[in-house]
Design a protein around this motif. Structure first.
Motif, PDB file in Angstrom:
ATOM      1  N   ASN A 232       0.815  -1.211   0.000  1.00  0.00           N
ATOM      2  CA  ASN A 232       0.000   0.000   0.000  1.00  0.00           C
ATOM      3  C   ASN A 232       0.850   1.263   0.000  1.00  0.00           C
ATOM      4  OD1 ASN A 232      -2.128  -1.731   0.124  1.00  0.00           O
ATOM      5  ND2 ASN A 232      -2.816  -1.130   2.164  1.00  0.00           N
ATOM      6  N   ARG A 234      -1.050   4.549  -1.024  1.00  0.00           N
ATOM      7  CA  ARG A 234      -1.998   5.612  -0.676  1.00  0.00           C
ATOM      8  C   ARG A 234      -2.243   5.646   0.827  1.00  0.00           C
ATOM      9  NH1 ARG A 234      -4.484   3.510  -5.311  1.00  0.00           N
ATOM     10  NH2 ARG A 234      -6.050   2.408  -4.048  1.00  0.00           N
ATOM     11  N   GLU A 235      -2.212   4.468   1.430  1.00  0.00           N
ATOM     12  CA  GLU A 235      -2.369   4.406   2.884  1.00  0.00           C
ATOM     13  C   GLU A 235      -1.266   5.190   3.590  1.00  0.00           C
ATOM     14  OE1 GLU A 235      -2.665   1.089   6.508  1.00  0.00           O
ATOM     15  OE2 GLU A 235      -2.180   0.452   4.469  1.00  0.00           O
ATOM     16  N   MET A 237       0.038   7.960   2.691  1.00  0.00           N
ATOM     17  CA  MET A 237      -0.363   9.364   2.735  1.00  0.00           C
ATOM     18  C   MET A 237      -1.395   9.603   3.831  1.00  0.00           C
ATOM     19  SD  MET A 237       1.390  11.061   0.613  1.00  0.00           S
ATOM     20  CE  MET A 237       0.424  12.556   0.584  1.00  0.00           C
ATOM     21  N   ARG A 238      -2.325   8.684   3.998  1.00  0.00           N
ATOM     22  CA  ARG A 238      -3.326   8.842   5.048  1.00  0.00           C
ATOM     23  C   ARG A 238      -2.682   8.799   6.432  1.00  0.00           C
ATOM     24  NH1 ARG A 238      -6.090   5.235   1.554  1.00  0.00           N
ATOM     25  NH2 ARG A 238      -5.850   3.465   2.976  1.00  0.00           N
ATOM     26  N   MET A 265       7.333  10.563  -2.177  1.00  0.00           N
ATOM     27  CA  MET A 265       5.951  11.031  -2.126  1.00  0.00           C
ATOM     28  C   MET A 265       5.714  11.932  -0.912  1.00  0.00           C
ATOM     29  SD  MET A 265       2.477   8.756  -2.230  1.00  0.00           S
ATOM     30  CE  MET A 265       2.805   8.070  -0.603  1.00  0.00           C
ATOM     31  N   HIS A 269       4.831  16.166  -0.606  1.00  0.00           N
ATOM     32  CA  HIS A 269       3.536  16.593  -0.076  1.00  0.00           C
ATOM     33  C   HIS A 269       3.624  17.342   1.257  1.00  0.00           C
ATOM     34  CE1 HIS A 269       1.886  13.852  -3.117  1.00  0.00           C
ATOM     35  NE2 HIS A 269       0.751  14.489  -2.951  1.00  0.00           N
TER      36      HIS A 269
END
Length: 330
Positions: A232, A234-235, A237-238, A265, A269
Motif C-alpha cells: 500500500n 496511498r495508505e 499518505m493517510r 511522495m 507533499h
C-alpha cells in the motif's frame, strides 16, 4: 544530416568536475546512530545477525558514546532491553528504566549529543507486542487494546523527556499515538520536545535482526494489524496526514530501501523534516555480502545513503552511521 552535440557529457570527465556539479550530498550531520542499551555490568555483546552492532550495559556505553562524538555524529537513537518484562511494559515508563538511565548518562558524558528516544512498548512487554493485549473472554483470541496502549505510551514519552531526551520517536503505530503523546508532553511541561513520528511503518520482513537485537519478537501472532501492508502506498499518505494533523514535528518512513518511492511522495507533499530508517535487515544483507567479498561495503553503503537523500530524506537512521562518518571524511 547533422546531429546536435551533447555537451553536458563533458561534465563527467573527471572527479573534480563531477564533484562540482553533484546534485546530492550526504554529510555526517544527516546520520542518526541507533544504540541498544541493556541492564547488567560489563556487557558489550555483539548481535549475531548484525555484525558490528552491540548491546551495551551502562558501564560500557560511555566508550561508545565517546567514539560516536569523535566520529562527528550529532544524534543517537536509544533502544532499551530490560531484565524484567511484563504484560504492560512497565519498564518502558519507569523513572529508572534502562533508556531513562542511559539518557541521563549520555547527557552527562556528551551534553551536545542529541538523544532520540524510541517510544514503544514491544521491548518491554513479555508478549512482544507494541501495546496492551486483551484476551477475548470466550474465544481467548488476543487483540491490541488501542486506547489503553496510548495512555502507557504517553507516560513512556513523558518519562523519557524527564530523563533528558531531546526528541521523542514513537514507533508503536497505535491509532492516535501522536495526539496522545503530544498531549501528554504538553501537560507535563514539555511543549518544546519535538515528536519524530514513525508515520509510515510497514509490516516488513526486513525487521528480523532487530528483534534479536532488542529481544522483542512477538510471542504469538504478528504485527500486521497495526503496521502497514507493504503493497500500500496511498495508505502511507493517510497515515502521514493523520500524524501531521495530530502535531508531529518530523515524519519517518521505515524501512528504506524498498520504499524510496514513499520517501519521495512524502517529501513532495509535506514540508516537515523527513527521516528514513535504514533498518536491521538492510544492514545485515550488506554486511553479509561484504564479509563474503561479494561487494565493496564502503561503496555500497555510500551509494545507499545517497539514494535515501536523493529520494528526499533529510535524516537517515542507520547502523552504518559510525562507519559512514569515517568514510565521508576520507
Amino acid at each position: 544530416m547533422s546531429f546536435p552535440v551533447v555537451r553536458h557529457r563533458r561534465l563527467r570527465r573527471n572527479a573534480a568536475m563531477r564533484n562540482l556539479v553533484r546534485e546530492t550530498y550526504v554529510t555526517v550531520h544527516d546520520l542518526i546512530y541507533p544504540l541498544f542499551v541493556t541492564e547488567g555490568t560489563n556487557v558489550k555483546t555483539e548481535i549475531g545477525s548484525m555484525p558490528g552492532v552491540y548491546q551495551f550495559s551502562l558501564d560500557r556505553l560511555e566508550e561508545e558514546i565517546r567514539e560516536v562524538v569523535a566520529a562527528g555524529l550529532q544524534a543517537i537513537m536509544l533502544f532499551g532491553i530490560p531484565d524484567e518484562k511484563d504484560a504492560v511494559g512497565s519498564q518502558g515508563y519507569d523513572h529508572n528504566g534502562i533508556v531513562q538511565q542511559a539518557t541521563r548518562k549520555v547527557k552527562e558524558w556528551a551534553p551536545e549529543l542529541l538523544v532520540i528516544a524510541d517510544t514503544c512498548l514491544c521491548e518491554y512487554t513479555d508478549h512482544g507486542h507494541c501495546g496492551v493485549i486483551h484476551h477475548h473472554p470466550q474465544t481467548g483470541e488476543a487483540e491490541i487494546v488501542n486506547d489503553a496502549s496510548l495512555e502507557l505510551l504517553a507516560r513512556t514519552a513523558v518519562s523519557q523527556a524527564e530523563a533528558g531526551a531531546d526528541i521523542i520517536a514513537p514507533s508503536n503505530m497505535m491509532d492516535g499515538f501522536v495526539q496522545a503523546i503530544r498531549a501528554g508532553l504538553d501537560e507535563a511541561g514539555y511543549q518544546h520536545i519535538p515528536i519524530m513520528s514513525y508515520s509510515v511503518k510497514y509490516s516488513s520482513a526486513f525487521y528480523g535482526p532487530f528483534r534479536e537485537a532488542a529481544n522483542s519478537a512477538p510471542q504469538f501472532g504478528d504485527r500486521k494489524s497495526y503496521q502497514m501492508d507493504p503493497a500500500n502506498v496511498r495508505e502511507a499518505m493517510r497515515e502521514a496526514e493523520s500524524d501531521v494533523q495530530e502535531g508531529a514535528d518530523m515524519l519517518m518512513v521505515k524501512p528504506g530501501m524498498a520504499y524510496m518511492d514513499v520517501v519521495r511522495m512524502l517529501k513532495e507533499h509535506y514540508d516537515l523534516p523527513l527521516a528514513v530508517y535504514n533498518v536491521s535487515g538492510e544492514y545485515s544483507m550488506v554486511k553479509a555480502a561484504a564479509r563474503n567479498g561479494w561487494i565493496d561495503e564502503r561503496a555500497i553503503v555510500l551509494e545507499l545513503l545517497t539514494g535515501f537523500k536523493r529520494a528526499g530524506a533529510d535524516m537517515i537512521i542507520t547502523y552504518h552511521a559510525k562507519d559512514a562518518a569515517g568514510w565521508l571524511k576520507s
